[in-house]
Each structure stands twice: as C-alpha cells, then as structure tokens.
Design a protein around this motif. Sequence first.
Motif, PDB file in Angstrom:
ATOM      1  N   LEU A  27       1.087  -1.113  -0.056  1.00 50.36           N
ATOM      2  CA  LEU A  27      -0.340   0.121   0.128  1.00 50.36           C
ATOM      3  C   LEU A  27       0.196   1.058   0.011  1.00 50.36           C
ATOM      4  O   LEU A  27       0.430   2.525  -0.909  1.00 50.36           O
ATOM      5  N   ILE A  28       2.108   1.650   0.626  1.00 47.06           N
ATOM      6  CA  ILE A  28       3.083   2.585   0.622  1.00 47.06           C
ATOM      7  C   ILE A  28       3.480   2.508  -0.257  1.00 47.06           C
ATOM      8  O   ILE A  28       3.826   3.547  -1.199  1.00 47.06           O
ATOM      9  N   LEU A  29       4.281   1.522  -1.354  1.00 44.47           N
ATOM     10  CA  LEU A  29       4.597   1.423  -1.996  1.00 44.47           C
ATOM     11  C   LEU A  29       3.905   1.824  -3.213  1.00 44.47           C
ATOM     12  O   LEU A  29       4.288   2.782  -4.027  1.00 44.47           O
ATOM     13  N   ALA A  30       2.566   1.568  -3.189  1.00 44.96           N
ATOM     14  CA  ALA A  30       1.320   2.220  -4.512  1.00 44.96           C
ATOM     15  C   ALA A  30       1.233   3.429  -4.502  1.00 44.96           C
ATOM     16  O   ALA A  30       0.975   4.562  -5.039  1.00 44.96           O
ATOM     17  N   ALA A  31       1.292   4.232  -2.824  1.00 46.27           N
ATOM     18  CA  ALA A  31       2.012   5.138  -2.711  1.00 46.27           C
ATOM     19  C   ALA A  31       2.744   6.204  -3.400  1.00 46.27           C
ATOM     20  O   ALA A  31       2.612   7.546  -3.762  1.00 46.27           O
ATOM     21  N   ASN A  32       3.412   6.126  -3.105  1.00 46.62           N
ATOM     22  CA  ASN A  32       4.987   6.181  -4.246  1.00 46.62           C
ATOM     23  C   ASN A  32       5.105   6.409  -5.004  1.00 46.62           C
ATOM     24  O   ASN A  32       5.299   7.233  -6.503  1.00 46.62           O
ATOM     25  N   ILE A  33       4.601   5.002  -6.195  1.00 44.99           N
ATOM     26  CA  ILE A  33       3.968   5.285  -6.928  1.00 44.99           C
ATOM     27  C   ILE A  33       2.827   6.220  -8.042  1.00 44.99           C
ATOM     28  O   ILE A  33       3.339   6.910  -8.948  1.00 44.99           O
TER      29      ILE A  33
END
Length: 642
Positions: free
Chosen positions: A43-49
């Motif tokens: 979920l955090i990686l998706a926010a970064n994307i």
Amino acid sequence: MKGLNILNNKFFLNFQLEYITLILFPAVALFVYSQRYYSYLFLILAANIGLILFIALNKNLPNDLTEQNNDLLNNTSLSADRILSIVYFLAYGLSFLTLLDGFYTKTIWYYIFVSICSGSIAAEILFFETKFIWKKNLLKSVLLFLNLSLSNQILYTLGIGNPDNFYHVYSITVPIINTGHIPIGYTYTSFPIHHILTAITSMIPNIPPFITYHWLGATIMSSGTIFAFLIGTKLFDKRFGLLSALFYCCSDYLIYWGSHPVQLSYMYPTILLLFMCMLYILKRRKVEFILIYIILCLNIIFLHHYSAMILAFILLLILFVEFVKKRDDSKYIIKSFGLFEIYILLLFSHWIFISNLFGGFVGIVDLYVNAFKGDVATNIVSQTYYDTLPLESIFLNEVGSCILIALSVIGFFYIFKNRSLFGDIISGLCILFAILLGVGLIINVLYLLPNRIYAFMQEFSLIFLATTAIIWILNCSKRHIKLVIVITIILLQFFSASSTIAGFETSPLVGNQPYWKFYETPYERDCAVWIEDYSFKNNSIFINSIMVSPGYAPTAFNLSKKSPLKKIDGKLIISSENVDNGSYILFNNFDVQVGFISENIMNSSRMGSSRRVKLDPITKDFLVNSTQARIYNNGMLDLYIK
C-alpha cells in the motif's frame, strides 16, 4: 500566527512538497518492512507510485479540470448509449446466474461480470454529456453496490455478517420486538438506533429479524453511493459526483461492510450523509440543513460510540481548515464552530447522562497519553496473522487498494497545488486518517483498528481524491486515455471485489488459506437440531468452527476440555486418543475446506490477532478406523461414537 499561514505560503508551494514526500514514502516503507508489517508494504509502495505519476503528469497537464469536456457525446448518440446499457444489464444478470455455481462461494466469473458493469458505467461517464445520463448512471452504481452486497445474502440463505450479529439480533432486537422496550445490561443498550430500525422493519412485513438485520444493513450500505454522488457534485460537478459514486463501489473495505452487514454497515452511510449535510452548510447556511444536522448527530451518537469519536475528529479537522482560511481571508465567516459546539454538547450529554461513557473516554485519552509518554517500544504492535502470509498472496489481494491509493495520491497533490476550501477538507481528512492509521498500526491502543479507520478513509477522502485524479488525467491529449481509464476502473473493481479483504468466503484469491467462517449452513443447523432432539449433547466433543464460534455457538452444547486435535506427520487431524469411551466426536467437512480459529497470536483484539488452521482430509478415514461407529451423516457433518 505565521505557522497557520504556512499552507498558503508561495515559498512553501514552490518548495515542491512532492519531492520531499518522494523521499518520505520509501523511508516509511523501509520502517514497515523492518517491523515486518508486510500487509501494509504494498500500500505504501502504491502511494509512492502515485506520487511518481503525479510528478510526471504535472509537467505535461494543465490545471483546469474542465478542458476535457469538448469531445463528449450528446443525447443524439443513442446507439452507443444503448449498447453500454445492454452490456451493463446483461453482465448484471449473468453475475447473479454465476451464484448457482460453486459451493458456498463465488466463482471468478461473478467478479468478471461485475467488473464489466463498472467498465460500462465508467465509459458512459467519460464519453457522454453528464446532463443527459446522470440519473440512470447513478442508478446503475446503486444497483451495482446492491449486487455486491445483497448477492452474499442470496448465496448464504441463513445470513452472513459478523460473529457478534447473534448478540445484536437475539439479545437486543428480538426483545425490542417482543416487549417494546430496549433491554438493559448490554453494551449497546445506550446505542440502540439500528436495533430499533431493524425491529420496525422486521415487524412490518413480518420477516425474521436475523434476515432483516442483514438485508437491511446491506441495503443501507448501498445508499452511500448516492451520498458520495451528492458530495462529489457539491465539490465540483455531476461528472465528478458520478465517478465518486463509482469509486465507492470499487472500494474493497466498503464492499466488505456491505456484504457482511453489522452495526458499522448502518453507520458508514449515515456519517457520510452527515458529512454531506455539513458541506452544504459550509456552502450556504440554511435552517433546514441545521435541523437535519442535529437529527443526524443524534442518530450517530445513539448508533455507535466508535462512529461518534470519528465524527468528532472530522469536525475538528473542518474547523481547523476554516480557521486557516480565516487567517488568509479576514472576510471569511467560520461556519463549523457552531456545528462543533452543537455536536460536542449532544455527545457529552449522552456520555454523561445516558451511556456513562465519559469516564471511559477520559480513560481512553489517558491510555493514548501513556502509550506515547512512556516507553513507546513496549506498546509496539507485533506482526498480525496477515503479515505472516506469503508476499505474493498479500500483493494479489491488495491490488485493488493499491490502484485506489495510487490514484488518490495523484488527486491529493493536485488539490494541494490548486487550493480550495472543499479540496482542503478532503485532503485534510486524508492526512487525518493516515495519521490515525499510522498510530493504530504501530501503537497497541484501543479504538484505532486499521480495518475500520481505512474504511472511513476510503469513503471520506480516497474516492474523491481518486476522482480528482481521473478528471485531471482526462486533460491528457493522448487519444486512448479514456480507454486506459476504463480498463483501470475495471481492474480496480475486479481486484477490490474479489480480494480476501472484501470477503474470504467468496474470494477466488484465497488459495489454500484458512479463514474464520462467518456463516451458518443448513447442514450445521440440521445437525444441531438432530443432536438436540436425541440428547447426545452431554458427552459430545464439538470442535468445528461454527459450533464453537462466539457468534454461532449453540449454548446447549458442552465442550470437552480434552483436546481431540493431534498432529501426525505434520497433518492436523482429530484423534480419539484423549476421548473417553462413550463420547461422541463431531466431524465437520467445513473444517477441512474452510478452517477454524486455533490460537491467538496477539494479546489484543484487532484484525489478524488470531491464527486459523484446517483439518487434514485424512481425518475422516482416521475417525472411521479409530471410533466405534458413525451414527449420523448429512453430507457435510458426521457424528461418531467411541
């Protein structure tokens, strides 16, 4: 004073917050990984994307959200509109037909068809003039969410919700129906609104209250699509509202609370309706909206103590945003302060004179203060059960949330660059719930369960931020951008609805993972009636999940303290070694197919605090060879005597 003005300072905007956040997100991801909170990592990686996409788009797209409307089709394009409607209703009907397949589950075809429904709704919004299609398009979104929620009640004919639904229905709702009074001595005695509503709805058509509780909860949850539309329309226009309603249907946790009705299913749409009322009051103060606001406040206060606290946070955030705007524009009149005063007066009156929760509220505040004041390390939450799952399984079931979060981050930074009162409220709520999520994730304190907070975050901010991102992306000059958006929404709907987040029992992505069974079947009910009729209960050993679940346990049954579970060559089976002669052993095939709770892996009651296991299929053969006889069988349950 200067600190309050910093959000609108040009120097701060030119400092480009997105580049600072681009460093912050990986740091948060590393912390989450180091603490082994793997269920939050993607979920955090998706926010970064999403942030990277915003940076790329911000260099090429204009800020105006209305430029993309030039090529929309008008009401003369009837053939294309009819084709989309035919596709929608055909897929809608086929999705219900797929419920005939599978054994107490939904096949992958169900999710393909509901995703096609979402795609047709999105295409209609993107390709047609909103003023010609908004009524039927909104109706399609409402029907879609009704499909996602009520299809569960069709599939599980005895009802599916949460384990404490038996308590809500038989301890509170049924006595209200029978006596006309709210029974005292229960936690929800002071919060009986949805019990009273269920009782009234059950009595009018004379439908069993347990069935009414689930069907009514699922129906009320679907009304959130209408409120999301009205809020989106107030924020921008009808196209924005229609997309917001569609994103409501594509939110995995909202789907869960719709398809597993409980008191929160009655609460989420109600508090969203109140939020809509507050936005209307901020736009233009009217007496009728103030009266509606007071009625809704009382409704929420008497509905659920948890929702009442969340509403207090929301009101504080709105008040803060208005205060900042007042510092920038001295002519602006703060409108939410009176709303906050009314609500706090009503809330504290209820806590002091009715529910006696005020002392408990002070204790909760002390709990938070002590958690941060003392050694925070001693209050850090350990891994949950979901953090121990394989990474590929976690990722596959979080694709829907990842898409929604990535779009929301794009919308958040767009709003940050193009400020408005309502935009500040929506983005501020996103920050507020993100903070609450972070605290609930890390610190072991009450009333901040991540699964509940995230559902609030979805309905109050993420669906509107994602809509902002879509509207802005439509400014792209590339020819097939609308098709890309439609495909993205189809994928979002498919992975959100089919994930284990939206429901383990109906997910095609569950794999071999055991889970807690929230529903009862005629097999268990028939077996319980048979055992009760023939008085086998005194010496019987019942180990299956339904019969020992807090929600569905028949109180007449006695459980043996001796454990019949045993591991042989790493396989969990039922063994009769610790069972006295003359005792009865009940075998439930659902314990092989679904699983049951085996132990608690945390010292707190929160999502993922317990471990589930499955029995090995060889158990049945083992029981045949190690017991005296099988005296009952109904196709799913067997009763043996030693």
